[in-house]
Design an enzyme around this catalytic site. Structure first.
Site, short mmCIF file in Angstrom:
data_model
loop_
_atom_site.label_atom_id
_atom_site.label_comp_id
_atom_site.label_asym_id
_atom_site.label_seq_id
_atom_site.Cartn_x
_atom_site.Cartn_y
_atom_site.Cartn_z
N ASP A 114 -14.38 -10.26 10.33
CA ASP A 114 -12.93 -10.11 10.18
C ASP A 114 -12.28 -9.55 11.45
O ASP A 114 -11.09 -9.72 11.67
CB ASP A 114 -12.59 -9.18 9.00
N GLU A 147 0.82 -1.23 0.00
CA GLU A 147 0.00 0.00 0.00
C GLU A 147 0.85 1.27 0.00
O GLU A 147 0.42 2.31 -0.50
CB GLU A 147 -0.94 0.00 1.21
N HIS A 182 -14.13 -1.30 3.21
CA HIS A 182 -14.22 -2.03 4.48
C HIS A 182 -13.98 -1.10 5.66
O HIS A 182 -13.32 -1.45 6.64
CB HIS A 182 -13.23 -3.20 4.50
#
Lengths: 324, 287
Positions: free
Chosen positions: A127, A68, A119
């Site tokens: 999760d 990222e 998310h």
């Protein structure tokens, strides 16, 4: 409900679609309109819904793997060479893990990069807390020049994605994983930086964003039967904040509640509190996660447990009315 | 790339000496900043701005220009001095380094100074940006090259290697990395802080073309840049072995000079030494 906004009539069993799906479709539309739009992804192509763009424009899709930080800075470089990059990942990783790269190479650099954090919020569910971003609005809101958008539903996410491609400068788009109620339609107006009055009211005002706008509307409609008139304002753009609308409703109601799926510090609640403390102080109540990490569970269970359900919003409205 | 004739080579060596003198003058005036890295990279920045790069100081946004990304932003005094001599801004402005209102920020800022391709300072993110530029240019079929100057120390950062993998994946043959292999970083010698060797093997195993040179030999650097342009399937990196603090005896190869400026007495001594070197280059006593 505001008749000028072409909102879907409130239903007990509304149609459900995820904001990330709106992002995915918005990307394709933005890509059709402008050949400079490129999409970058860090090994989450399907779940960030970048897949449709990849299929339609494979030559404008860039896969970076689980990286990222590299993704943020590659996007900055591409924008400096004329592209309009959308970087797609989960909000805990982007803008979480790559925060400094966003700060230096995107924000300070004034690079025309759009960051999509999927998310986001506790409603990621099973999760668990590692994947439930609850501080991303705050992180992005503190950066000079960063536009911060939290769409309330699928349709608004699609419009926000297309609008982000049109404006010059860095944008953060906050997206959810879960299917959430559709409230807006194709005809509902959307302009970056302009809040929309979903429901008018006299006694209190609820400033809200994201999928919890639905809970806020439901709470306000319930309160009508208790003779409490609460306005509901969808603050889809946290930055730049629509101060004019916030001030108008603070003056009218003199009691405000903020509702967001985020820490109560630093996000929408923080932005509204900072603004009203200076312009027109009124009693405020904050609905959000109260300085805690989340946990595994069903989204609806987590929303209730962490105090963001309809009942919690109604109680907050009553608390703030008692403080008037 | 045009041939580098002997007369021009001598001019470039003199220019590098002048830039070293400017770096000392800037740093003593600023009272803070980094000494060793800028002095060590003077030969390469002169070669870039006066021979290698396609650019137009009067039109910094010229679309046909090559892009130079400086990843280790803290050595910006060498870039500022080279840009001033190339004509991007008046040489007298060099004295404003790090002062309030200056275009010459302590670490370079794209929006402050025309010709500064990007903002940098936090280490390890330059190669990613350069790779992004290179990929975007390739998508458009543009012929421009992208150069990315990096430090050896910033190869401690994981992001550098993310970018190394990325550039190889996309076969960015329009990208040339330049590593200042001076073996120092702020806390000490690189091999004590976090061993990097063998850098050549590492890059080759990541599928880059690697050229190792003496970073103070302008001809070797120019030749390496020309070779890099001929590599078709890969990005290329030039590992330039340099002496940090080059040209000032008491600074050379000492990590203590990584992150501090000379005081007035030290600056005077450094300038005396550099002027002596200047005289020797003019007289043809130094290759």
């Amino acid at each position: 409900m505001n008749p000028n906004l072409y909102l879907i009539k409130y239903l007990l069993k509304p149609e459900m679609k995820a904001t990330r799906d709106g992002y995915g479709e918005g990307l394709v539309l933005a890509g059709e309109k402008n050949k400079d739009v490129v999409v970058l992804c860090a090994d989450l192509t399907e779940s960030t819904r970048s897949l449709a763009f990849q299929k339609k424009f494979p030559e404008r899709f860039v896969e970076l793997g689980v990286a990222e930080q590299n993704m943020a800075s590659v996007a900055a470089g591409m924008s400096l060479a004329g592209k309009i990059p959308f970087v797609s990942s989960y909000a805990t990783f982007s803008p979480g893990r790559n925060n400094e790269q966003i700060r230096t190479t995107i924000a300070y650099n004034e690079a025309n990069v759009k960051i999509a954090g999927a998310h986001a919020g506790i409603s990621v569910g099973p999760d668990g807390a590692t994947h439930q971003a609850l501080e991303d609005i705050g992180l992005m809101r503190m950066l000079p020049g960063m536009t911060v958008i939290v769409p309330c539903d699928y349709e608004e996410a699609k419009k926000a994605t297309m609008a982000a491609a049109e404006i010059i400068g860095p944008v953060y788009l906050r997206l959810g994983r879960e299917k959430t109620p559709l409230m807006t339609t194709f005809d509902t107006p959307f302009k970056i930086g302009r809040a929309e009055v979903f429901k008018d009211g006299r006694d209190a005002v609820i400033f809200c964003c994201g999928s919890l706008v639905y809970n806020a509307v439901k709470a306000a409609l319930d309160l009508e039967s208790e003779r409490i008139s609460a306005a509901v304002i969808n603050i889809h753009t946290i930055k730049p904040l629509d101060g004019e609308t916030i001030l108008k409703y603070a003056r009218r109601t003199k009691a405000a509640v903020t509702v967001e799926e985020h820490q109560i510090y630093g996000g929408l609640g923080g932005a509204v509190a900072e603004f009203l403390a200076k312009e027109f102080p009124v009693p405020l109540e904050f609905i959000g996660v109260n300085d805690k990490f989340g946990e595994s569970g069903r989204p609806d269970e987590l929303i209730e447990k962490y105090g963001m359900g309809v009942a919690a919003i109604k109680k907050a409205v009553k608390r703030v009315l008692a403080r008037k | 790339m045009e041939e580098l004739h002997e007369t021009k080579l001598k001019q470039l060596e003199l220019k590098a000496n002048q830039i070293r003198q400017d770096i000392i003058a800037m740093l003593v005036e600023a009272g803070s900043g980094h000494s060793a890295g800028p002095l060590g990279m003077a030969d390469i920045f002169v070669a870039l701005y006066f021979h290698v790069l396609k650019h137009d100081p009067r039109h910094p946004e010229w679309p046909g220009r090559d892009r130079l990304v400086l990843s280790n932003g803290h050595i910006c005094p060498v870039r500022y001095a080279a840009m001033a001599h190339a004509g991007y801004f008046p040489i007298s402005e060099l004295k404003t380094l790090r002062k309030l209102g200056t275009r010459l920020q302590g670490h370079p800022h794209r929006l402050a100074l025309p010709g500064m391709e990007t903002t940098s300072g936090p280490l390890g993110s330059g190669l990613s940006q350069a790779a992004g530029m290179a990929l975007a240019l390739k998508m458009d079929g543009a012929p421009n090259r992208v150069y990315c100057a990096m430090s050896d120390g910033e190869h401690d950062a994981g992001q550098t290697w993310e970018a190394v993998m990325f550039a190889a994946k996309y076969k960015l043959n329009n990208l040339t990395g330049i590593i200042d292999r001076n073996n120092i970083q702020i806390d000490g010698y690189t091999e004590d802080i976090m061993p990097l060797d063998d850098l050549k093997d590492k890059y080759e195993s990541f599928n880059w073309h690697v050229i190792e040179i003496n970073g103070h030999n302008i001809r070797e650097f120019v030749d390496a840049c020309a070779t890099a342009q001929t590599i078709f399937e890969k990005p290329a990196v030039i590992i330039a072995h340099t002496i940090p603090g080059k040209g000032v005896d008491f600074m050379e190869s000492k990590f203590e000079w990584h992150g501090k400026p000379p005081n007035k007495e030290e600056a005077a001594a450094a300038l005396r030494e550099l002027r002596t070197l200047q005289g020797q280059i003019e007289a043809g006593h130094i290759d």
